[in-house]
Design an enzyme around this catalytic site. Structure first.
Site, PDB file in Angstrom:
ATOM      1  N   ASP A  30       2.629  -5.919   1.729  1.00 26.50           N
ATOM      2  CA  ASP A  30       2.404  -4.613   2.350  1.00 26.50           C
ATOM      3  C   ASP A  30       1.237  -4.668   3.345  1.00 26.50           C
ATOM      4  OD1 ASP A  30       2.014  -1.861   2.876  1.00 26.50           O
ATOM      5  OD2 ASP A  30       2.599  -1.321   0.850  1.00 26.50           O
ATOM      6  N   THR A  65       4.809   2.885   4.570  1.00 28.68           N
ATOM      7  CA  THR A  65       5.280   2.009   3.507  1.00 28.68           C
ATOM      8  C   THR A  65       6.670   2.366   2.981  1.00 28.68           C
ATOM      9  OG1 THR A  65       3.032   1.494   2.812  1.00 28.68           O
ATOM     10  CG2 THR A  65       4.769   1.157   1.185  1.00 28.68           C
ATOM     11  N   ASP A 188      -2.303  -4.335   1.964  1.00 32.43           N
ATOM     12  CA  ASP A 188      -2.397  -2.950   2.443  1.00 32.43           C
ATOM     13  C   ASP A 188      -3.652  -2.283   1.888  1.00 32.43           C
ATOM     14  OD1 ASP A 188      -0.949  -0.548   3.717  1.00 32.43           O
ATOM     15  OD2 ASP A 188      -1.339   0.176   1.681  1.00 32.43           O
TER      16      ASP A 188
END
Length: 395
Positions: A30, A65, A188
């Site tokens: 991510d 996301t 992320d």
């Protein structure tokens, strides 16, 4: 004698089919920018580039996301599969969808399209899934053959996820998944918390590089390791933002003009019908943002036809936020996917991929088509195409 030849033919045919059977493991890191391997020390990703395929992949809009992970799974842009943002208002159900709200996140009615794991299973292929968006939701009444519930505690650690994937591939052949999809959130988290340009993010990226090497070595140690493709990619990139680059808008709007302003990247404004033009006109002339009525969003963003999209969209320039406050995390995403900072790394190696090949930039809607080709299954109709990615495959 005739019976012997028939049995021998069937045995040889089965052996031939088994010998040509390839497995695919796809990993999403991510928030992993396309240029992290240039910014930081990533020897394994460099090795993947030398021994396989490297490319830059363009996310779908908005570069968030949930929309993009579900796009990777379905081959549809968010406007078409329905997860149009991490949060959004659903006019049909008259409720706010939030990825952190179990009642909405786990409702299959929000998830359109057909994830690749369902397409595969309809055609007799088992699949395994470790935390990919949508995999623990009964889309079309189905789950992957093997999956984990993301909200179930304790959540698997990074190394436990790798171990789980390897265990799935050690199952007897008739139980073994031919496709495994894996999700890791750390890049992320660190990009948001410390910015993409930080020593903390550097440490995270380099640790993930080591983790992916550990995964690859585990895959290669299996008796059929030479028959496994590994793809490592991401949902979106990450940009640096700061509290001195805010664009406030609420002071320009009367509260009775709208029902909801959701998000800051982009900001989606759900207006009262009679005040839609008032909201639009009030936001004209602002610097560092683009303001559109939903039907006027540029065609290249493929966004605005879904009823869940706000009536007015306010999209900030790279590094800016539509924000009223005074504080923000140092990293953010959701910007126009044509910005380099929003684009992501793509690496792939294994028996089906060319060696040392740098592929042209491509859109993430074509990942579904790529996976279908690797699995030798018939894909559903999507917004992507095999033609966009087949250049990276061995003919």
């Amino acid at each position: 004698m005739k019976k012997f030849f028939i049995l021998f033919f069937l045995w040889c045919t089965g052996l031939s089919l088994w010998a040509g059977k390839h497995y695919t493991v796809i990993v999403s890191l991510d928030g992993f920018r396309w240029d992290y391997p240039q910014m930081y020390d990533t020897p394994f990703f460099d090795q993947m580039a030398r021994e396989g395929v490297k490319a830059t992949m363009i996310p779908s809009f908005p570069s968030k996301t949930f929309p993009n992970h579900y796009t990777l799974a379905t081959g549809l842009v968010p406007d078409h599969h329905g997860i149009v943002a991490n949060t959004f208002w659903d006019p049909e159900r008259k409720e706010l969808y939030k990825m952190t709200k179990p009642e909405t996140r786990n409702n299959p009615a929000y998830y359109g399209g057909e994830p690749i794991w369902i397409t595969a299973q309809k055609q007799g292929i088992k699949t395994g899934n470790i935390y990919w968006v949508g995999s623990d939701i009964a889309v079309k009444g189905q789950h992957p053959t093997y999956y984990h519930v993301y909200d179930q505690k304790p959540r698997l650690t990074q190394t436990e996820r790798v171990a789980k994937a390897l265990r799935l591939l050690k199952l007897p052949e008739e139980e073994r998944p031919q496709l495994i999809m894996m999700y890791f959130e750390d890049s992320d988290t660190y990009g948001h918390s410390y910015s993409p340009h930080s020593k903390e993010t550097r440490r995270c990226i380099e640790e993930l590089d080591g983790l992916m090497r550990y995964l690859w070595e585990g895959l290669q140690s299996l008796p059929f390791g030479k028959d496994i493709n590994l793809i490592v990619t991401a949902d979106h990139g990450m940009a640096t933002v700061s509290a001195d680059r805010f664009v406030p808008i609420k002071h320009l709007l009367k509260e009775n003009w709208y029902t909801l302003i959701d998000g800051n990247l982009p900001a989606q404004i759900y207006t009262k019908p009679e005040y839609r033009d008032s909201v639009y006109q009030a936001l004209q002339g602002l610097e560092h943002v683009r303001v559109w009525k939903k039907e006027e969003i540029p065609a290249y963003l493929h966004y605005g036809n879904n009823p869940r999209v706000g009536d007015i969209i306010v999209l900030p320039d790279l590094g800016w936020l539509v924000e009223e406050g005074t504080q923000t995390l140092p990293g953010a995403h959701g910007f126009d996917p044509t910005y380099d900072d929003m684009q992501v790394m793509f690496r792939a190696c294994g028996p089906d991929f060319k060696k040392g090949y740098e592929a042209p930039k491509f859109r993430n809607v074509s990942i579904y088509s790529l996976l279908a080709r690797l699995l030798h299954i018939t894909p559903e109709k999507t917004d992507g195409s095999l033609e966009e990615v087949e250049n990276m495959l061995i003919p």
